[in-house]
Design a protein around this motif. Structure first.
Motif, PDB file in Angstrom:
ATOM      1  N   ALA A   1       0.816  -1.203   0.000  1.00 18.73           N
ATOM      2  CA  ALA A   1       0.000   0.000   0.000  1.00 18.73           C
ATOM      3  C   ALA A   1       0.853   1.257   0.000  1.00 18.73           C
ATOM      4  CB  ALA A   1      -0.937  -0.015   1.210  1.00 18.73           C
ATOM      5  N   GLN A   2       2.114   1.176   0.390  1.00 18.63           N
ATOM      6  CA  GLN A   2       2.971   2.351   0.431  1.00 18.63           C
ATOM      7  C   GLN A   2       3.445   2.708  -0.967  1.00 18.63           C
ATOM      8  OE1 GLN A   2       6.174   1.444   3.008  1.00 18.63           O
ATOM      9  NE2 GLN A   2       4.934   1.439   4.873  1.00 18.63           N
ATOM     10  N   ASP A   3       3.541   4.001  -1.220  1.00 18.58           N
ATOM     11  CA  ASP A   3       4.074   4.467  -2.500  1.00 18.58           C
ATOM     12  C   ASP A   3       5.581   4.632  -2.358  1.00 18.58           C
ATOM     13  OD1 ASP A   3       1.626   4.576  -3.734  1.00 18.58           O
ATOM     14  OD2 ASP A   3       1.251   6.649  -3.101  1.00 18.58           O
ATOM     15  N   ILE A   4       6.304   4.099  -3.284  1.00 21.84           N
ATOM     16  CA  ILE A   4       7.758   4.230  -3.283  1.00 21.84           C
ATOM     17  C   ILE A   4       8.128   5.339  -4.239  1.00 21.84           C
ATOM     18  CG2 ILE A   4       9.934   3.092  -3.800  1.00 21.84           C
ATOM     19  CD1 ILE A   4       8.563   0.454  -3.082  1.00 21.84           C
ATOM     20  N   GLN A   5       8.894   6.292  -3.728  1.00 21.77           N
ATOM     21  CA  GLN A   5       9.301   7.422  -4.539  1.00 21.77           C
ATOM     22  C   GLN A   5      10.820   7.388  -4.711  1.00 21.77           C
ATOM     23  OE1 GLN A   5       7.874  10.939  -2.657  1.00 21.77           O
ATOM     24  NE2 GLN A   5       5.730  10.472  -3.074  1.00 21.77           N
ATOM     25  N   ILE A   6      11.255   7.596  -5.924  1.00 22.67           N
ATOM     26  CA  ILE A   6      12.677   7.622  -6.228  1.00 22.67           C
ATOM     27  C   ILE A   6      13.041   9.050  -6.600  1.00 22.67           C
ATOM     28  CG2 ILE A   6      14.495   6.785  -7.746  1.00 22.67           C
ATOM     29  CD1 ILE A   6      12.842   4.238  -8.081  1.00 22.67           C
ATOM     30  N   GLU A   7      14.026   9.587  -5.884  1.00 25.85           N
ATOM     31  CA  GLU A   7      14.462  10.939  -6.161  1.00 25.85           C
ATOM     32  C   GLU A   7      15.718  10.903  -7.016  1.00 25.85           C
ATOM     33  OE1 GLU A   7      14.845  13.675  -2.925  1.00 25.85           O
ATOM     34  OE2 GLU A   7      13.422  12.512  -1.742  1.00 25.85           O
ATOM     35  N   MET A   8      15.776  11.757  -8.008  1.00 25.33           N
ATOM     36  CA  MET A   8      16.968  11.896  -8.827  1.00 25.33           C
ATOM     37  C   MET A   8      17.727  13.123  -8.340  1.00 25.33           C
ATOM     38  SD  MET A   8      16.877   9.361 -10.835  1.00 25.33           S
ATOM     39  CE  MET A   8      18.151   9.756 -11.974  1.00 25.33           C
ATOM     40  N   LEU A   9      18.973  12.954  -7.997  1.00 22.45           N
ATOM     41  CA  LEU A   9      19.793  14.049  -7.524  1.00 22.45           C
ATOM     42  C   LEU A   9      20.529  14.685  -8.686  1.00 22.45           C
ATOM     43  CD1 LEU A   9      21.291  12.347  -4.356  1.00 22.45           C
ATOM     44  CD2 LEU A   9      19.331  13.881  -4.472  1.00 22.45           C
ATOM     45  N   ASP A  10      20.570  15.999  -8.667  1.00 22.08           N
ATOM     46  CA  ASP A  10      21.303  16.727  -9.701  1.00 22.08           C
ATOM     47  C   ASP A  10      22.742  16.918  -9.230  1.00 22.08           C
ATOM     48  OD1 ASP A  10      19.070  16.975 -11.314  1.00 22.08           O
ATOM     49  OD2 ASP A  10      18.408  18.804 -10.286  1.00 22.08           O
ATOM     50  N   ILE A  11      23.610  16.022  -9.648  1.00 17.11           N
ATOM     51  CA  ILE A  11      25.020  16.085  -9.275  1.00 17.11           C
ATOM     52  C   ILE A  11      25.823  16.327 -10.538  1.00 17.11           C
ATOM     53  CG2 ILE A  11      26.956  14.835  -8.286  1.00 17.11           C
ATOM     54  CD1 ILE A  11      24.962  13.228  -6.657  1.00 17.11           C
ATOM     55  N   GLU A  12      26.604  17.379 -10.494  1.00 14.38           N
ATOM     56  CA  GLU A  12      27.444  17.683 -11.646  1.00 14.38           C
ATOM     57  C   GLU A  12      28.700  16.817 -11.610  1.00 14.38           C
ATOM     58  OE1 GLU A  12      28.286  21.798 -12.285  1.00 14.38           O
ATOM     59  OE2 GLU A  12      26.347  22.387 -11.455  1.00 14.38           O
ATOM     60  N   PRO A  13      29.205  16.422 -12.774  1.00 14.99           N
ATOM     61  CA  PRO A  13      30.450  15.641 -12.779  1.00 14.99           C
ATOM     62  C   PRO A  13      31.611  16.489 -12.267  1.00 14.99           C
ATOM     63  CG  PRO A  13      29.723  16.139 -15.018  1.00 14.99           C
ATOM     64  CD  PRO A  13      28.664  16.631 -14.096  1.00 14.99           C
ATOM     65  N   LEU A  14      32.604  15.823 -11.716  1.00 19.68           N
ATOM     66  CA  LEU A  14      33.777  16.515 -11.201  1.00 19.68           C
ATOM     67  C   LEU A  14      34.531  17.186 -12.335  1.00 19.68           C
ATOM     68  CD1 LEU A  14      35.114  13.873  -8.687  1.00 19.68           C
ATOM     69  CD2 LEU A  14      33.882  15.956  -8.160  1.00 19.68           C
ATOM     70  N   LYS A  15      35.033  18.368 -12.048  1.00 18.69           N
ATOM     71  CA  LYS A  15      35.819  19.098 -13.034  1.00 18.69           C
ATOM     72  C   LYS A  15      37.255  19.181 -12.530  1.00 18.69           C
ATOM     73  CE  LYS A  15      31.932  21.825 -14.577  1.00 18.69           C
ATOM     74  NZ  LYS A  15      31.325  23.138 -14.652  1.00 18.69           N
ATOM     75  N   TYR A  16      38.175  18.843 -13.385  1.00 20.56           N
ATOM     76  CA  TYR A  16      39.587  18.888 -13.040  1.00 20.56           C
ATOM     77  C   TYR A  16      40.225  20.079 -13.713  1.00 20.56           C
ATOM     78  CZ  TYR A  16      38.768  14.140 -11.467  1.00 20.56           C
ATOM     79  OH  TYR A  16      38.283  13.043 -10.813  1.00 20.56           O
ATOM     80  N   GLU A  17      40.970  20.823 -12.929  1.00 23.67           N
ATOM     81  CA  GLU A  17      41.659  21.979 -13.466  1.00 23.67           C
ATOM     82  C   GLU A  17      43.091  21.595 -13.794  1.00 23.67           C
ATOM     83  OE1 GLU A  17      41.275  25.336 -10.913  1.00 23.67           O
ATOM     84  OE2 GLU A  17      39.143  24.981 -10.588  1.00 23.67           O
ATOM     85  N   PRO A  18      43.640  22.206 -14.828  1.00 22.89           N
ATOM     86  CA  PRO A  18      45.032  21.873 -15.175  1.00 22.89           C
ATOM     87  C   PRO A  18      45.996  22.325 -14.081  1.00 22.89           C
ATOM     88  CG  PRO A  18      44.237  23.701 -16.506  1.00 22.89           C
ATOM     89  CD  PRO A  18      43.059  23.196 -15.714  1.00 22.89           C
ATOM     90  N   LEU A  19      47.096  21.627 -14.003  1.00 23.36           N
ATOM     91  CA  LEU A  19      48.127  21.942 -13.026  1.00 23.36           C
ATOM     92  C   LEU A  19      48.806  23.247 -13.422  1.00 23.36           C
ATOM     93  CD1 LEU A  19      49.567  20.790 -10.532  1.00 23.36           C
ATOM     94  CD2 LEU A  19      51.180  19.720 -12.073  1.00 23.36           C
TER      95      LEU A  19
END
Length: 167
Positions: A21-39
């Motif tokens: 009887a319970q409704d299952i809710q799935i949340e999608m998280l907005d996560i940005e991919p990691l950004k690497y900066e040059p050395l």
């Protein structure tokens, strides 16, 4: 006693109905991919390389360890020959050492097989005497590593005469 048993059975049967009887809710998280900066700090350029001439020795001195019994065995192996150590077969193609310093380093190309050669290939490649863990045999019971190259009679005479003259 019977009433308690029936109540427990009723509760056990009602649980799946309540869960459905319970409704299952799935949340999608907005996560940005990691950004690497040059050395920002330059690492520099390679300006020189050192190339050392190598000489092929007549064979090698190898050491084997049986981890179960603690037995250590040293054995000489000529280029192109094999030796059995425990259940392993060790084949050596060749051993090389620096031309200017024959006692300084050893590089041996080894092949190690299980079941005295009838089994699978456990290791094939160059083993380096000064860095045995760099390219090592991975076996539960046995370890094998290179100690040094076996020098020819002429190379041995040259290295001992050089050592005597440096006093």
């Amino acid at each position: 006693m019977r009433v308690g048993r029936f109540m427990a059975m009723g509760a056990a049967l009602a649980l799946p109905v309540l869960a459905a009887a319970q409704d299952i809710q799935i949340e999608m998280l907005d996560i940005e991919p990691l950004k690497y900066e040059p050395l920002e700090v330059p690492l520099g350029d390679v300006t020189s390389e050192t190339v050392v001439a190598a000489t092929v020795g007549e064979g090698a001195m190898l050491r084997g360890l049986d981890k179960l019994t603690g037995q250590v065995v040293d054995f000489e192996l000529a280029n192109g020959y094999s030796v059995n150590f425990g259940t392993l077969r060790v084949d050596m193609a060749q051993c090389r050492h620096p031309s200017e310093n024959p006692a300084g380093e050893a590089y041996a190309f080894l092949s190690v097989y299980e079941d005295r050669g009838a089994g699978s290939n456990l290791f094939q490649g160059w083993m380096i005497a000064s860095s045995p863990a760099l390219s090592a045999l991975d076996h539960a019971r046995y370890d094998v590593w290179v100690l040094r190259c076996q020098l020819g009679a002429q190379a041995q005479a040259e290295s001992t005469s050089e050592g005597e003259g440096s006093d």
